[in-house]
Design a protein around this motif. Structure first.
Motif, PDB file in Angstrom:
ATOM      1  N   SER A  12       0.813  -1.216   0.000  1.00  0.00           N
ATOM      2  CA  SER A  12       0.000   0.000   0.000  1.00  0.00           C
ATOM      3  C   SER A  12       0.846   1.265   0.000  1.00  0.00           C
ATOM      4  N   ASP A  45      -5.849  -1.716 -10.257  1.00  0.00           N
ATOM      5  CA  ASP A  45      -7.254  -2.057 -10.038  1.00  0.00           C
ATOM      6  C   ASP A  45      -7.386  -2.850  -8.743  1.00  0.00           C
ATOM      7  N   LEU A  46      -7.833  -2.167  -7.697  1.00  0.00           N
ATOM      8  CA  LEU A  46      -8.019  -2.804  -6.403  1.00  0.00           C
ATOM      9  C   LEU A  46      -9.426  -3.369  -6.264  1.00  0.00           C
ATOM     10  N   GLY A  47     -10.284  -3.068  -7.216  1.00  0.00           N
ATOM     11  CA  GLY A  47     -11.614  -3.635  -7.252  1.00  0.00           C
ATOM     12  C   GLY A  47     -12.604  -3.118  -6.230  1.00  0.00           C
ATOM     13  N   HIS A  48     -12.340  -1.980  -5.623  1.00  0.00           N
ATOM     14  CA  HIS A  48     -13.283  -1.475  -4.624  1.00  0.00           C
ATOM     15  C   HIS A  48     -13.888  -0.120  -4.995  1.00  0.00           C
ATOM     16  N   GLY A  49     -13.581   0.369  -6.164  1.00  0.00           N
ATOM     17  CA  GLY A  49     -14.196   1.610  -6.623  1.00  0.00           C
ATOM     18  C   GLY A  49     -13.682   2.869  -5.946  1.00  0.00           C
ATOM     19  N   GLY A  50     -12.584   2.798  -5.261  1.00  0.00           N
ATOM     20  CA  GLY A  50     -12.009   3.967  -4.604  1.00  0.00           C
ATOM     21  C   GLY A  50     -11.265   4.837  -5.602  1.00  0.00           C
ATOM     22  N   LYS A  52      -8.350   6.271  -8.008  1.00  0.00           N
ATOM     23  CA  LYS A  52      -7.388   5.597  -8.870  1.00  0.00           C
ATOM     24  C   LYS A  52      -5.996   5.827  -8.298  1.00  0.00           C
TER      25      LYS A  52
END
Length: 89
Positions: A12, A45-50, A52
């Motif tokens: 992270s 792409d972390l897939g949580h819609g947060g 970019k």
């Protein structure tokens, strides 16, 4: 294009927003956005819609390419010579 590492290898601390990346590399956010538009960078792409987020290694490679192609030339609006490129991995 400078690909991101596999998701399971990403820490992270290595992820940044456009504004954070610009501050880290000492450029304007519009420069990072141009690299994205030109296909040099893609977000992780972390897939949580947060927000970019962009990986530090890909940013360093994009910065190195910019310097190798004359980003430090003042006539092209590049950085002043006292700002050194020290990010490339």
């Amino acid at each position: 294009m400078f690909p991101n590492p596999p998701l399971d290898e990403i820490k992270s601390d290595d992820l940044m927003t456009v504004a954070q990346a610009a501050a880290w590399i000492h450029v304007k956010p519009v420069t990072i956005r141009q690299w994205i538009h030109r296909g040099k960078l893609t977000h992780v792409d972390l897939g949580h819609g947060g927000p970019k987020l962009y990986h530090r290694d890909a940013l360093a490679k994009a910065e190195k390419e910019a310097w190798d192609n004359g980003a430090d030339r003042p006539i092209r609006g590049g950085r002043k010579r006292d700002v050194q490129r020290a990010r490339a991995a």
